[in-house]
Design a protein around this motif. Structure first.
Motif, PDB file in Angstrom:
ATOM      1  N   SER A  67       1.160  -0.982   0.353  1.00 41.76           N
ATOM      2  CA  SER A  67      -0.164   0.189  -0.250  1.00 41.76           C
ATOM      3  C   SER A  67       0.692   0.836   0.380  1.00 41.76           C
ATOM      4  O   SER A  67       1.999   1.285   0.340  1.00 41.76           O
ATOM      5  CB  SER A  67      -1.296  -0.045   1.294  1.00 41.76           C
ATOM      6  N   ASP A  69      -0.465   3.806   1.653  1.00 43.47           N
ATOM      7  CA  ASP A  69      -0.619   4.404   2.185  1.00 43.47           C
ATOM      8  C   ASP A  69      -1.292   4.086   3.804  1.00 43.47           C
ATOM      9  O   ASP A  69      -1.676   4.748   5.075  1.00 43.47           O
ATOM     10  CB  ASP A  69      -2.059   6.093   2.458  1.00 43.47           C
ATOM     11  N   GLY A  70      -0.857   2.929   3.519  1.00 45.53           N
ATOM     12  CA  GLY A  70      -0.636   2.141   4.685  1.00 45.53           C
ATOM     13  C   GLY A  70      -2.589   1.643   4.959  1.00 45.53           C
ATOM     14  O   GLY A  70      -3.076   0.852   6.661  1.00 45.53           O
ATOM     15  N   THR A  71      -3.523   2.242   4.038  1.00 43.24           N
ATOM     16  CA  THR A  71      -4.504   1.179   4.212  1.00 43.24           C
ATOM     17  C   THR A  71      -5.108   0.675   3.167  1.00 43.24           C
ATOM     18  O   THR A  71      -5.911   0.128   3.060  1.00 43.24           O
ATOM     19  CB  THR A  71      -5.768   2.089   4.495  1.00 43.24           C
ATOM     20  N   ASN A  72      -4.781   0.800   2.346  1.00 41.93           N
ATOM     21  CA  ASN A  72      -5.773  -0.064   0.279  1.00 41.93           C
ATOM     22  C   ASN A  72      -4.418  -0.586   0.378  1.00 41.93           C
ATOM     23  O   ASN A  72      -3.794  -0.110  -0.144  1.00 41.93           O
ATOM     24  CB  ASN A  72      -5.589   1.318  -0.581  1.00 41.93           C
ATOM     25  N   PHE A  73      -4.758  -1.497   0.376  1.00 45.97           N
ATOM     26  CA  PHE A  73      -3.555  -2.805   0.600  1.00 45.97           C
ATOM     27  C   PHE A  73      -4.305  -4.129  -1.197  1.00 45.97           C
ATOM     28  O   PHE A  73      -5.371  -3.874  -0.840  1.00 45.97           O
ATOM     29  CB  PHE A  73      -3.305  -3.764   1.482  1.00 45.97           C
ATOM     30  N   TRP A  99       3.451   0.834   2.325  1.00 45.27           N
ATOM     31  CA  TRP A  99       3.186  -0.750   3.605  1.00 45.27           C
ATOM     32  C   TRP A  99       3.198  -1.643   3.013  1.00 45.27           C
ATOM     33  O   TRP A  99       2.464  -2.180   1.636  1.00 45.27           O
ATOM     34  CB  TRP A  99       2.154  -0.338   4.488  1.00 45.27           C
ATOM     35  N   CYS A 101       1.998  -6.112   3.646  1.00 43.64           N
ATOM     36  CA  CYS A 101       1.706  -7.138   4.583  1.00 43.64           C
ATOM     37  C   CYS A 101       1.765  -8.612   3.742  1.00 43.64           C
ATOM     38  O   CYS A 101       1.771  -8.580   2.951  1.00 43.64           O
ATOM     39  CB  CYS A 101       0.622  -6.689   5.011  1.00 43.64           C
ATOM     40  N   ASN A 120       0.461  -7.595  10.647  1.00 40.38           N
ATOM     41  CA  ASN A 120       0.569  -6.295  10.988  1.00 40.38           C
ATOM     42  C   ASN A 120       1.336  -5.458   9.867  1.00 40.38           C
ATOM     43  O   ASN A 120       2.641  -6.023   9.742  1.00 40.38           O
ATOM     44  CB  ASN A 120       1.176  -6.042  12.053  1.00 40.38           C
ATOM     45  N   GLN A 123       6.591  -1.275   7.580  1.00 45.05           N
ATOM     46  CA  GLN A 123       6.519   0.131   6.448  1.00 45.05           C
ATOM     47  C   GLN A 123       8.237  -0.357   6.054  1.00 45.05           C
ATOM     48  O   GLN A 123       9.481  -0.455   6.625  1.00 45.05           O
ATOM     49  CB  GLN A 123       6.492   1.625   6.971  1.00 45.05           C
TER      50      GLN A 123
END
Length: 412
Positions: A67, A69-73, A99, A101, A120, A123
């Protein structure tokens, strides 16, 4: 009643199978997978993680997502099945933060994938581009060190310094966070080729440098310590109003500085030369001059000088008269005193180039002398004699002889 209970169990089993078949992750998020970045490139990052371990759960494969922005993977590739616990994610942009995961996936009913755990997010960063080092030049030198400087590279967090040994061969000699570096423990008269590479460090410790062969190596410069002392200097020629000198060569010198002082110790001439010879003009008669030379190296827009040589002390006489008596048995010399002289030595020979025998040493106030013998023999009226007058100067406790002397031919 038993039939109703069986129907209820069948419905529950069907719902559980459907739950697995749907691949929901709501109960599996937050898995501490030990996810870490192991490598970085300008367009890629490598990651690794610990295998998912839970009794009764067989992991079929892992899937990675990233991602901005850390939200939209989103999946890192079209075929996103990883059998092991490490992967390199490619086609990224340079100097960016992402980011990532990892999903642990099991095989559910009807061979459908079921996500049983999601790590989790971590980054990570790709390597930034690094600009070329410009403005590299030597800025200072001592007998055993050399300092060079360069223009700051935008965003650089440090610089690596390399010694170039031969084509495509180099050795890292140090690092610095500033824009100057001093190489120490050099021998006097040292010369070497160096270049500097800028580097940038990502927030998580991965380091980017420029392309060494193309961005740095061919921008190397010559770096020198101070040159050694010039070991000898001597008069090579003397003319009516100038004097030429030669001196010994010094390894790795860029040039030489020739300096002359008059009898009162005042500097009357300072001139630079590329080679190992030069001249002083005017070089007036009637006084002692002290001339010395030192080697230099170019440092930035200026020069750094090695130690001075010993002085070469030289003088010439304004006038010497050579008078032979009427009976040809005496030669009378008359000269004008030389400023700075502490005495005069007189020699005579029957040959112009050799065989000179000392007649006498005269004091500093002497203005001449008379010669009646050549060695132990009286002068012969039938012979031509050659007379030489040397000029002496006191330096410390010693007397030195001028490299220029007065010569005269006294004919029969």
């Amino acid at each position: 009643m038993k039939k109703s209970w069986k129907l209820l169990l069948s419905a529950f089993s069907f719902a559980f199978v459907m739950f697995l078949a749907m691949g929901t992750t709501s109960k599996a998020a937050g898995w501490d997978a030990g996810l870490k970045q192991t490598a970085a490139g300008q367009k890629s990052i490598s990651i690794s993680w610990n295998p998912y371990m839970q009794e009764g759960v067989a992991i079929d494969h892992y899937e990675t997502e990233y991602s901005m922005d850390g939200t939209n993977f989103a999946p890192t590739s079209t075929w996103n099945h990883v059998s092991g616990t490490e992967e390199t994610i490619r086609s990224l942009a340079a100097g960016k933060v992402y980011w990532v995961c990892v999903k642990a996936v099991a095989e559910g009913a009807d061979y459908k994938d079921v996500v049983v755990a999601v790590s989790n997010p971590l980054q990570v960063a790709t390597l930034p581009t690094v600009g070329r080092v410009e403005g590299l030049m030597q800025s200072a030198a001592t007998a055993n060190s050399a300092t060079f400087t360069w223009t700051p590279v935008s965003g650089a967090t440090g610089y690596d310094i390399y010694l170039s040994q031969s084509l495509w061969h180099y050795t890292k000699v140090g690092s610095t966070s500033g824009t100057s570096y001093t190489v120490t423990s050099l021998p006097t008269g040292y010369a070497g080729e160096y270049f500097v590479m800028a580097k940038k460090t990502t927030f998580n410790g991965f380091e980017a440098t420029g392309d060494m062969e193309y961005d740095g190596y061919f921008k190397r410069i010559d770096v020198k310590s101070l040159p050694a002392k010039v070991q000898s200097i001597a008069v090579s020629a003397f003319y009516s109003n100038s004097c030429s000198f030669q001196w010994s060569v010094v390894n790795n010198a860029d040039g030489y500085q020739l300096q002359t002082k008059n009898a009162k110790g005042k500097v009357v001439s300072t001139t630079s030369y590329i080679g190992t010879s030069g001249s002083v003009s005017p070089f007036k008669k009637g006084q002692f001059y002290s001339t010395r030379v030192r080697a230099y190296v170019k440092v930035g827009n200026g020069y750094a000088y090695g130690p001075w040589s010993n002085y070469s002390y030289n003088a010439s006489n304004k006038s010497i008269k050579w008078i032979r008596s009427a009976n040809r048995k005496k030669i009378t010399l008359k000269w004008k005193k030389i400023a700075g002289a502490c005495g005069y030595k007189v020699y005579i020979s029957t040959k112009s180039g050799k065989g000179y025998k000392k007649v006498k040493t005269c004091g500093k106030n002497s203005k001449g002398c008379t010669i009646t013998k050549c060695g132990k023999k009286k002068l012969s009226k039938k012979k031509t004699y050659y007379v030489r007058v040397e000029y002496l100067k006191k330096v410390g406790k010693k007397k030195v002889v001028s490299g220029i002397a007065g010569f005269g031919t006294v004919r029969s």
